[in-house]
Write a protein that holds these residues in place. Structure first.
Motif, PDB file in Angstrom:
ATOM      1  N   THR A   1     -76.305  27.133  74.666  1.00  0.00           N
ATOM      2  CA  THR A   1     -77.519  26.724  73.969  1.00  0.00           C
ATOM      3  C   THR A   1     -78.288  25.702  74.799  1.00  0.00           C
ATOM      4  OG1 THR A   1     -76.614  27.155  71.777  1.00  0.00           O
ATOM      5  CG2 THR A   1     -78.404  25.549  71.920  1.00  0.00           C
ATOM      6  N   ALA A   2     -79.541  26.019  75.078  1.00  0.00           N
ATOM      7  CA  ALA A   2     -80.367  25.167  75.932  1.00  0.00           C
ATOM      8  C   ALA A   2     -81.759  25.787  76.050  1.00  0.00           C
ATOM      9  CB  ALA A   2     -79.751  25.039  77.325  1.00  0.00           C
ATOM     10  N   VAL A   3     -82.667  25.031  76.636  1.00  0.00           N
ATOM     11  CA  VAL A   3     -83.943  25.594  77.068  1.00  0.00           C
ATOM     12  C   VAL A   3     -83.758  26.044  78.517  1.00  0.00           C
ATOM     13  CG1 VAL A   3     -86.391  25.207  77.443  1.00  0.00           C
ATOM     14  CG2 VAL A   3     -85.229  24.078  75.528  1.00  0.00           C
ATOM     15  N   TYR A   4     -84.123  27.271  78.799  1.00  0.00           N
ATOM     16  CA  TYR A   4     -83.940  27.854  80.119  1.00  0.00           C
ATOM     17  C   TYR A   4     -85.283  27.905  80.856  1.00  0.00           C
ATOM     18  CZ  TYR A   4     -79.157  29.161  79.066  1.00  0.00           C
ATOM     19  OH  TYR A   4     -77.817  29.114  78.757  1.00  0.00           O
ATOM     20  N   TYR A   5     -85.228  27.495  82.112  1.00  0.00           N
ATOM     21  CA  TYR A   5     -86.404  27.440  82.970  1.00  0.00           C
ATOM     22  C   TYR A   5     -86.135  28.177  84.276  1.00  0.00           C
ATOM     23  CZ  TYR A   5     -87.418  23.282  80.100  1.00  0.00           C
ATOM     24  OH  TYR A   5     -87.643  22.401  79.072  1.00  0.00           O
ATOM     25  N   CYS A   6     -87.181  28.693  84.876  1.00  0.00           N
ATOM     26  CA  CYS A   6     -87.071  29.217  86.235  1.00  0.00           C
ATOM     27  C   CYS A   6     -87.905  28.333  87.154  1.00  0.00           C
ATOM     28  CB  CYS A   6     -87.560  30.653  86.319  1.00  0.00           C
ATOM     29  SG  CYS A   6     -89.320  30.858  86.012  1.00  0.00           S
ATOM     30  N   ASN A   7     -87.583  28.367  88.419  1.00  0.00           N
ATOM     31  CA  ASN A   7     -88.358  27.626  89.405  1.00  0.00           C
ATOM     32  C   ASN A   7     -87.954  28.112  90.782  1.00  0.00           C
ATOM     33  OD1 ASN A   7     -89.855  25.518  90.836  1.00  0.00           O
ATOM     34  ND2 ASN A   7     -89.756  24.373  88.922  1.00  0.00           N
ATOM     35  N   GLU A   8     -88.693  27.693  91.757  1.00  0.00           N
ATOM     36  CA  GLU A   8     -88.306  27.902  93.134  1.00  0.00           C
ATOM     37  C   GLU A   8     -86.981  27.188  93.358  1.00  0.00           C
ATOM     38  OE1 GLU A   8     -88.226  25.615  95.758  1.00  0.00           O
ATOM     39  OE2 GLU A   8     -88.160  27.050  97.422  1.00  0.00           O
ATOM     40  N   ASP A   9     -86.231  27.596  94.347  1.00  0.00           N
ATOM     41  CA  ASP A   9     -84.880  27.107  94.589  1.00  0.00           C
ATOM     42  C   ASP A   9     -84.742  25.595  94.484  1.00  0.00           C
ATOM     43  OD1 ASP A   9     -82.677  27.081  97.466  1.00  0.00           O
ATOM     44  OD2 ASP A   9     -82.174  27.113  95.338  1.00  0.00           O
ATOM     45  N   SER A  10     -85.652  24.866  95.075  1.00  0.00           N
ATOM     46  CA  SER A  10     -85.559  23.407  95.079  1.00  0.00           C
ATOM     47  C   SER A  10     -86.227  22.770  93.878  1.00  0.00           C
ATOM     48  CB  SER A  10     -86.175  22.845  96.362  1.00  0.00           C
ATOM     49  OG  SER A  10     -87.522  23.224  96.450  1.00  0.00           O
ATOM     50  N   GLY A  11     -86.805  23.565  93.004  1.00  0.00           N
ATOM     51  CA  GLY A  11     -87.427  23.017  91.811  1.00  0.00           C
ATOM     52  C   GLY A  11     -88.729  22.285  92.060  1.00  0.00           C
TER      53      GLY A  11
ATOM     54  N   ARG B   1     -98.222  32.172  93.533  1.00  0.00           N
ATOM     55  CA  ARG B   1     -97.413  32.058  94.741  1.00  0.00           C
ATOM     56  C   ARG B   1     -96.973  33.457  95.155  1.00  0.00           C
ATOM     57  NH1 ARG B   1     -99.102  27.667  94.574  1.00  0.00           N
ATOM     58  NH2 ARG B   1     -98.070  25.652  94.909  1.00  0.00           N
ATOM     59  N   THR B   2     -96.618  33.616  96.431  1.00  0.00           N
ATOM     60  CA  THR B   2     -96.076  34.888  96.888  1.00  0.00           C
ATOM     61  C   THR B   2     -94.607  34.911  96.516  1.00  0.00           C
ATOM     62  OG1 THR B   2     -97.646  34.888  98.724  1.00  0.00           O
ATOM     63  CG2 THR B   2     -95.807  36.437  98.826  1.00  0.00           C
ATOM     64  N   PHE B   3     -94.341  35.430  95.335  1.00  0.00           N
ATOM     65  CA  PHE B   3     -93.012  35.398  94.740  1.00  0.00           C
ATOM     66  C   PHE B   3     -91.945  35.919  95.694  1.00  0.00           C
ATOM     67  CE2 PHE B   3     -89.985  35.436  91.362  1.00  0.00           C
ATOM     68  CZ  PHE B   3     -89.303  36.639  91.402  1.00  0.00           C
ATOM     69  N   SER B   4     -92.252  37.001  96.395  1.00  0.00           N
ATOM     70  CA  SER B   4     -91.242  37.678  97.213  1.00  0.00           C
ATOM     71  C   SER B   4     -90.753  36.854  98.388  1.00  0.00           C
ATOM     72  CB  SER B   4     -91.793  39.016  97.703  1.00  0.00           C
ATOM     73  OG  SER B   4     -92.947  38.802  98.491  1.00  0.00           O
ATOM     74  N   ARG B   5     -91.415  35.768  98.688  1.00  0.00           N
ATOM     75  CA  ARG B   5     -91.029  34.940  99.831  1.00  0.00           C
ATOM     76  C   ARG B   5     -90.069  33.808  99.451  1.00  0.00           C
ATOM     77  NH1 ARG B   5     -96.855  33.955 102.899  1.00  0.00           N
ATOM     78  NH2 ARG B   5     -97.266  36.142 103.434  1.00  0.00           N
TER      79      ARG B   5
ATOM     80  N   VAL C   1     -78.869  31.340  91.178  1.00  0.00           N
ATOM     81  CA  VAL C   1     -79.831  31.408  92.272  1.00  0.00           C
ATOM     82  C   VAL C   1     -79.838  32.820  92.854  1.00  0.00           C
ATOM     83  CG1 VAL C   1     -80.460  30.484  94.545  1.00  0.00           C
ATOM     84  CG2 VAL C   1     -79.373  29.002  92.846  1.00  0.00           C
ATOM     85  N   ILE C   2     -80.996  33.243  93.337  1.00  0.00           N
ATOM     86  CA  ILE C   2     -81.089  34.543  93.997  1.00  0.00           C
ATOM     87  C   ILE C   2     -81.997  34.414  95.210  1.00  0.00           C
ATOM     88  CG2 ILE C   2     -82.996  35.315  92.514  1.00  0.00           C
ATOM     89  CD1 ILE C   2     -81.702  38.167  92.676  1.00  0.00           C
ATOM     90  N   SER C   3     -81.581  35.010  96.315  1.00  0.00           N
ATOM     91  CA  SER C   3     -82.382  34.966  97.536  1.00  0.00           C
ATOM     92  C   SER C   3     -83.653  35.781  97.380  1.00  0.00           C
ATOM     93  CB  SER C   3     -81.556  35.495  98.707  1.00  0.00           C
ATOM     94  OG  SER C   3     -81.209  36.850  98.484  1.00  0.00           O
ATOM     95  N   TRP C   4     -84.574  35.624  98.326  1.00  0.00           N
ATOM     96  CA  TRP C   4     -85.863  36.303  98.221  1.00  0.00           C
ATOM     97  C   TRP C   4     -85.703  37.817  98.182  1.00  0.00           C
ATOM     98  CZ3 TRP C   4     -87.342  39.794 101.923  1.00  0.00           C
ATOM     99  CH2 TRP C   4     -86.623  39.735 103.133  1.00  0.00           C
ATOM    100  N   SER C   5     -84.695  38.313  98.904  1.00  0.00           N
ATOM    101  CA  SER C   5     -84.479  39.763  98.960  1.00  0.00           C
ATOM    102  C   SER C   5     -83.608  40.264  97.816  1.00  0.00           C
ATOM    103  CB  SER C   5     -83.823  40.127 100.284  1.00  0.00           C
ATOM    104  OG  SER C   5     -82.564  39.494 100.383  1.00  0.00           O
TER     105      SER C   5
END
Length: 115
Positions: free
Chosen positions: A91-101, A27-31, A50-54
């Motif tokens: 303590t948990a499993v940490y995941y990343c995803n696009e804002d809406s998952g 995916r185009t990560f920066s978008r 959460v972090i915005s695209w910029s």
């Protein structure tokens, strides 16, 4: 097809620090606005930061404010989570995803904080 690869987890004593990374491909990560999630045993997955695209807008769940910092490197298609002053309840499993998952989930990275 999108691929999310989280890393950087481990076992740490309470009060310690970890830095998580998430490399995104396909995916185009920066978008995309990006989000870190976590899932503790027996609990539902929850949003952490959460972090915005910029990178200029961030949001944190109340329990991690002042301790965690989300950041990104768009040139490297990588999302980060700096975690300081860790507590047993982190303590948990940490995941990343696009804002809406909406992307396919990665395997996550296990964070275990001993008290």
């Amino acid at each position: 097809q999108v691929q999310l690869v989280e890393s950087g987890g481990g076992l740490v004593q309470a009060g310690g620090s970890l830095r998580l990374s998430c490399v995104v491909s396909g995916r185009t990560f920066s978008r995309h606005t990006m989000r870190w999630f976590r899932q503790a045993p027996g609990r539902e997955r929850e949003s952490v930061a959460v972090i915005s695209w910029s990178g200029d807008i961030t949001w944190y769940e109340d329990s991690v404010k002042g301790r965690f910092t989300i950041s990104r490197d768009n040139a490297r298609s990588t999302l980060y989570l700096q975690m300081n002053s860790l507590k047993a309840e982190d303590t948990a499993v940490y995941y990343c995803n696009e804002d809406s998952g909406i992307w396919s989930w990665g395997k996550g990275t296990q964070v275990t904080v001993s008290s």
